[in-house]
Structure formats: C-alpha cells, structure tokens
Design an enzyme around this catalytic site. Structure first.
Site, PDB file in Angstrom:
ATOM      1  CG  ASN A   1       6.397  -5.488   5.923  1.00 50.29           C
ATOM      2  OD1 ASN A   1       5.349  -5.480   5.309  1.00 50.29           O
ATOM      3  ND2 ASN A   1       7.336  -4.581   5.725  1.00 50.29           N
ATOM      4  CD  GLU A   2       0.649  -5.518   6.708  1.00 48.48           C
ATOM      5  OE1 GLU A   2       1.358  -6.519   6.963  1.00 48.48           O
ATOM      6  OE2 GLU A   2      -0.058  -5.445   5.682  1.00 48.48           O
TER       7      GLU A   2
ATOM      8  CG  LEU B   1      -1.884  -1.177   1.327  1.00 44.00           C
ATOM      9  CD1 LEU B   1      -2.922  -0.897   2.407  1.00 44.00           C
ATOM     10  CD2 LEU B   1      -2.569  -1.497   0.007  1.00 44.00           C
TER      11      LEU B   1
ATOM     12  N   GLY C   1       1.009  -5.152   1.473  1.00 45.32           N
ATOM     13  CA  GLY C   1      -0.022  -5.157   0.425  1.00 45.32           C
ATOM     14  C   GLY C   1       0.433  -5.843  -0.853  1.00 45.32           C
TER      15      GLY C   1
HETATM   16  C1  LIG Z   1      -7.021  -4.674  16.528  1.00 47.88           C
HETATM   17  C2  LIG Z   1      -6.634  -3.439  15.746  1.00 47.88           C
HETATM   18  C3  LIG Z   1      -6.666  -3.729  14.269  1.00 47.88           C
HETATM   19  C4  LIG Z   1      -6.652  -2.435  13.543  1.00 47.88           C
HETATM   20  C5  LIG Z   1      -6.618  -2.662  12.058  1.00 47.88           C
HETATM   21  C6  LIG Z   1      -7.310  -1.570  11.407  1.00 47.88           C
HETATM   22  C7  LIG Z   1      -6.859  -0.998  10.343  1.00 47.88           C
HETATM   23  C8  LIG Z   1      -5.580  -1.352   9.666  1.00 47.88           C
HETATM   24  C9  LIG Z   1      -4.718  -0.176   9.480  1.00 47.88           C
HETATM   25  C10 LIG Z   1      -3.771  -0.149   8.605  1.00 47.88           C
HETATM   26  C11 LIG Z   1      -3.473  -1.294   7.713  1.00 47.88           C
HETATM   27  C12 LIG Z   1      -2.524  -0.880   6.658  1.00 47.88           C
HETATM   28  C13 LIG Z   1      -1.996  -2.092   5.969  1.00 47.88           C
HETATM   29  C14 LIG Z   1      -0.767  -1.717   5.237  1.00 47.88           C
HETATM   30  C15 LIG Z   1      -0.299  -2.430   4.246  1.00 47.88           C
HETATM   31  C16 LIG Z   1       0.891  -2.017   3.501  1.00 47.88           C
HETATM   32  O1  LIG Z   1       1.125  -2.496   2.423  1.00 47.88           O
HETATM   33  S1  LIG Z   1       1.925  -0.834   4.168  1.00 47.88           S
HETATM   34  C17 LIG Z   1       3.333  -0.773   3.096  1.00 47.88           C
HETATM   35  C18 LIG Z   1       4.382  -1.731   3.546  1.00 47.88           C
HETATM   36  N1  LIG Z   1       5.499  -1.691   2.654  1.00 47.88           N
HETATM   37  C19 LIG Z   1       6.757  -1.743   3.054  1.00 47.88           C
HETATM   38  O2  LIG Z   1       7.062  -1.869   4.211  1.00 47.88           O
HETATM   39  C20 LIG Z   1       7.816  -1.607   1.982  1.00 47.88           C
HETATM   40  C21 LIG Z   1       8.592  -0.341   2.146  1.00 47.88           C
HETATM   41  N2  LIG Z   1       9.548  -0.199   1.091  1.00 47.88           N
HETATM   42  C22 LIG Z   1      10.715  -0.879   1.052  1.00 47.88           C
HETATM   43  O3  LIG Z   1      11.031  -1.702   1.874  1.00 47.88           O
HETATM   44  C23 LIG Z   1      11.633  -0.550  -0.093  1.00 47.88           C
HETATM   45  O4  LIG Z   1      11.233   0.667  -0.645  1.00 47.88           O
HETATM   46  C24 LIG Z   1      11.636  -1.626  -1.203  1.00 47.88           C
HETATM   47  C25 LIG Z   1      10.250  -1.956  -1.684  1.00 47.88           C
HETATM   48  C26 LIG Z   1      12.335  -2.888  -0.673  1.00 47.88           C
HETATM   49  C27 LIG Z   1      12.452  -1.076  -2.407  1.00 47.88           C
HETATM   50  O5  LIG Z   1      13.721  -0.676  -1.973  1.00 47.88           O
HETATM   51  P1  LIG Z   1      14.583   0.302  -2.924  1.00 47.88           P
HETATM   52  O6  LIG Z   1      14.586  -0.213  -4.307  1.00 47.88           O
HETATM   53  O7  LIG Z   1      15.894   0.484  -2.229  1.00 47.88           O
HETATM   54  O8  LIG Z   1      13.759   1.665  -2.984  1.00 47.88           O
HETATM   55  P2  LIG Z   1      13.659   2.781  -1.851  1.00 47.88           P
HETATM   56  O9  LIG Z   1      13.480   2.173  -0.520  1.00 47.88           O
HETATM   57  O10 LIG Z   1      14.802   3.736  -2.013  1.00 47.88           O
HETATM   58  O11 LIG Z   1      12.288   3.504  -2.234  1.00 47.88           O
HETATM   59  C28 LIG Z   1      12.188   4.366  -3.373  1.00 47.88           C
HETATM   60  C29 LIG Z   1      11.141   5.418  -3.082  1.00 47.88           C
HETATM   61  O12 LIG Z   1       9.884   4.773  -2.895  1.00 47.88           O
HETATM   62  C30 LIG Z   1       9.317   5.157  -1.624  1.00 47.88           C
HETATM   63  N3  LIG Z   1       8.518   4.024  -1.102  1.00 47.88           N
HETATM   64  C31 LIG Z   1       8.939   2.794  -0.829  1.00 47.88           C
HETATM   65  N4  LIG Z   1       7.916   2.030  -0.389  1.00 47.88           N
HETATM   66  C32 LIG Z   1       6.828   2.813  -0.392  1.00 47.88           C
HETATM   67  C33 LIG Z   1       5.440   2.587  -0.050  1.00 47.88           C
HETATM   68  N5  LIG Z   1       4.981   1.408   0.366  1.00 47.88           N
HETATM   69  N6  LIG Z   1       4.599   3.623  -0.160  1.00 47.88           N
HETATM   70  C34 LIG Z   1       5.033   4.836  -0.592  1.00 47.88           C
HETATM   71  N7  LIG Z   1       6.330   5.106  -0.948  1.00 47.88           N
HETATM   72  C35 LIG Z   1       7.206   4.100  -0.838  1.00 47.88           C
HETATM   73  C36 LIG Z   1      10.537   5.477  -0.774  1.00 47.88           C
HETATM   74  O13 LIG Z   1      10.170   6.296   0.282  1.00 47.88           O
HETATM   75  C37 LIG Z   1      11.426   6.177  -1.778  1.00 47.88           C
HETATM   76  O14 LIG Z   1      10.932   7.480  -1.935  1.00 47.88           O
HETATM   77  P3  LIG Z   1      11.891   8.703  -2.284  1.00 47.88           P
HETATM   78  O15 LIG Z   1      12.382   8.416  -3.660  1.00 47.88           O
HETATM   79  O16 LIG Z   1      12.999   8.704  -1.259  1.00 47.88           O
HETATM   80  O17 LIG Z   1      11.010   9.897  -2.171  1.00 47.88           O
END
Ligand SMILES: CCCCC/C=C\C/C=C\CCC/C=C/C(=O)SCCNC(=O)CCNC(=O)[C@H](O)C(C)(C)COP(=O)(O)OP(=O)(O)OC[C@H]1O[C@@H](n2cnc3c(N)ncnc32)[C@H](O)[C@@H]1OP(=O)(O)O
Length: 248
Positions: A123-124, A54, A99
């Site tokens: 990994n949330e 997400l 996501g």
């Molecule tokens: C009982 C109580 C229950 C309550 C429940 C109720 C509600 C639930 C509430 C919330 C639920 C939400 C569920 C969420 C789901 C998700 O999917 S959250 C997203 C999780 N994703 C991650 O952790 C991945 C993060 N990213 C990375 O690890 C790395 O970026 C990579 C994918 C491994 C790629 O690495 P690399 O190639 O080195 O690229 P960079 O890290 O440098 O990233 C480049 C740019 O992209 C931006 N970015 C990365 N990931 C995201 C993302 N998911 N969203 C937005 N942007 C992202 C990163 O910041 C870099 O940006 P800049 O270029 O620096 O601006």
C-alpha cells in the site's frame, strides 16, 4: 521433522524496526547453519497483526547515516528470506500491509487466516511513497504483471478472499487452523529432496535477487535521496500523525 517457528513479537504492531530486522536475520542465519532444521514457519505473536511493515519512525526525522543503516538491514532481510535454503511458510494471522506483506511474499507458501480484517498488499502509494523495484519484482513474481501493476499503483490492500483470488496467498483457512495447515503444507514440501528443491528455488529466484545484489549501494543511495526529500518526509509525518490520532 526439523521445523522451527519464528514468531514476530514487537508490540503493538510488529513494525519492522532496525532491531527486529537485525534479530530476524541472525535467527534465520542460525537456522540455516543448523542442519537439523529444514523448514521455518513465519508467524506473529501480536494478535490480529502479522506485521505493520517497515517501521515508519525509522524512516522519518532521522540522519542520513541512520537511513542508510536501516535500508541495508531491509535489503539484507529480504535477500536472506528470498534466497533461503529452508522451506519458508508464512502463517499469516493478522493484517500485513507493505513490508509485512513483502515478508510473506518472500516465503515459499502463504496460509492466511480467514478474517475480513486481515488485509494484505503493498500500500506504499497511499502513504505517498513508492515500493522499490525489488518489492515490485517480488509481487510480480507472485501475482503476475497486470495484477501487480494495478495493486501497486492503487496501493490495494486485499481482504482474504481477494488475496486468494489474485494468488497473493495460496490458502485461506479458519483462523484456528492457520498453524496446523502450515504444518501439513510443510510436510508436503519437506517430502521433496532438499538439494533438488533448493536448486529449483534458486533457479526461480536468483535472477530477481541478483538485480539487487549487483546494485545494493546504488539502491541505498537511491533510497536516501528519495526518503530525505522534504515532500516525502512530510507525507510520512502526516501518515504517522493520522495513525496516532486515530485513537484520540
Ligand atoms: C521511481 C522512484 C522510486 C523510488 C523508490 C526508492 C525508495 C523507496 C522509498 C521508500 C520505500 C519504503 C517502503 C515502505 C514499506 C513499508 O512497509 S511502510 C509501512 C506501511 N505500513 C502501513 O501502512 C501500516 C500502518 N499501520 C496501520 O495501518 C495500523 O497501525 C494497523 C497495522 C492496521 C494496526 O492498527 P491498530 O491495531 O488500530 O493500531 P494503531 O494504528 O493504533 O497503531 C498502534 C501504534 O503503532 C504505530 N504504528 C502503526 N504502524 C506503524 C509502522 N508501520 N511503523 C511505525 N509505527 C507504526 C501507530 O502509530 C501507533 O502508535 P502510537 O501508539 O499512537 O504511538
């Protein structure tokens, strides 16, 4: 054989923005309505990244109305994928956290490229957030309760060999064979008469999907309350800052 390929392309990391979610649903709907298509391979056009999950910027520092619109779109894509009449095969050619992993778990079969960097999992908790019940259900239905319980609490990201061992993916193959393997698996699934396979899929998945369908609005309200908390917004900001500082 009526097989389409959906290649996600939202550089740099294929995050699931509101626009991507909306376009994905529209593409899927078109394919569902076009009877020449019976199967879809879901893959990525971003080298080394299936999907970063997400889009964190959609859940941070925005209005309540935006959060609600975004969460409805997340629900919609999950429901469409999970209950699709088409055979869906994920050709996972990169890392797939949260996501991104969920998206692959909605497919009928997962082929993962054998690259130790291509971790996948929900990994949330490592972001200080919580995978909602329907994310949890999707994982439980794939790997079983105990593995899901441990993986969710610890926010585990599994490298390919481990993902295969716990049943998160069905096959791990050399990177250059991911697409051809997905195609041959597709042929096997399409050899089964559609109506029988579709009814069986529905039998297996509808009870899980119905749990969300019956309380979609309540789920959105729950998300709104959760994501708007100061502590959660702070966790997301810290995580995003860490990602951004990685380069610097
Ligand atoms: C009982 C109580 C229950 C309550 C429940 C109720 C509600 C639930 C509430 C919330 C639920 C939400 C569920 C969420 C789901 C998700 O999917 S959250 C997203 C999780 N994703 C991650 O952790 C991945 C993060 N990213 C990375 O690890 C790395 O970026 C990579 C994918 C491994 C790629 O690495 P690399 O190639 O080195 O690229 P960079 O890290 O440098 O990233 C480049 C740019 O992209 C931006 N970015 C990365 N990931 C995201 C993302 N998911 N969203 C937005 N942007 C992202 C990163 O910041 C870099 O940006 P800049 O270029 O620096 O601006």
């Amino acid at each position: 054989m009526g097989v389409a390929v959906i290649k996600l392309k939202n550089p740099p990391v294929n995050s699931l923005s509101l626009e991507v979610l909306t376009e994905f649903v529209i593409s899927l709907e078109k394919l569902e309505n076009d009877k020449t298509f019976r199967g879809v391979i879901v893959t990525s056009d971003c080298p080394g990244i299936f999907s970063a999950g997400l889009d964190l910027t959609e859940m941070c520092g925005k209005s309540q109305a935006h959060y609600a619109e975004y969460w409805r779109a997340v629900q919609e894509l999950w429901l469409r994928l999970y209950l699709s009449n088409l055979v869906l095969i994920a050709a996972i050619n990169g890392v797939s956290p949260a996501g991104g992993c969920l998206m692959s778990l909605t497919c009928d079969y997962r082929v993962l490229a054998d690259n130790p960097k291509y971790n996948m999992g929900l990994n949330e908790t490592l972001l200080g957030i919580v995978a909602p019940s329907w994310f949890k259900d999707t994982l439980v239905n794939t790997v079983g309760h105990r593995t899901a319980e441990r993986a969710l609490q610890l926010g585990l990201l599994f490298p390919p060999a481990e993902a295969l061992r716990v049943g998160m993916v069905d096959q791990v193959v050399p990177e250059d064979q991911v697409h051809s393997t997905a195609l041959s698996v597709m042929a096997q699934w399409l050899a089964v008469p559609d109506h029988a396979r579709q009814l069986t899929k529905n039998l297996m998945r509808k009870p899980t999907a119905d749990r969300l369908v019956k309380q979609r609005d309540a789920d959105i309200q729950y998300f709104l309350r959760f994501i708007s908390r100061d502590s959660i917004q702070k966790s997301l900001r810290v995580y995003l800052d860490k990602l951004r500082q990685k380069k610097g």
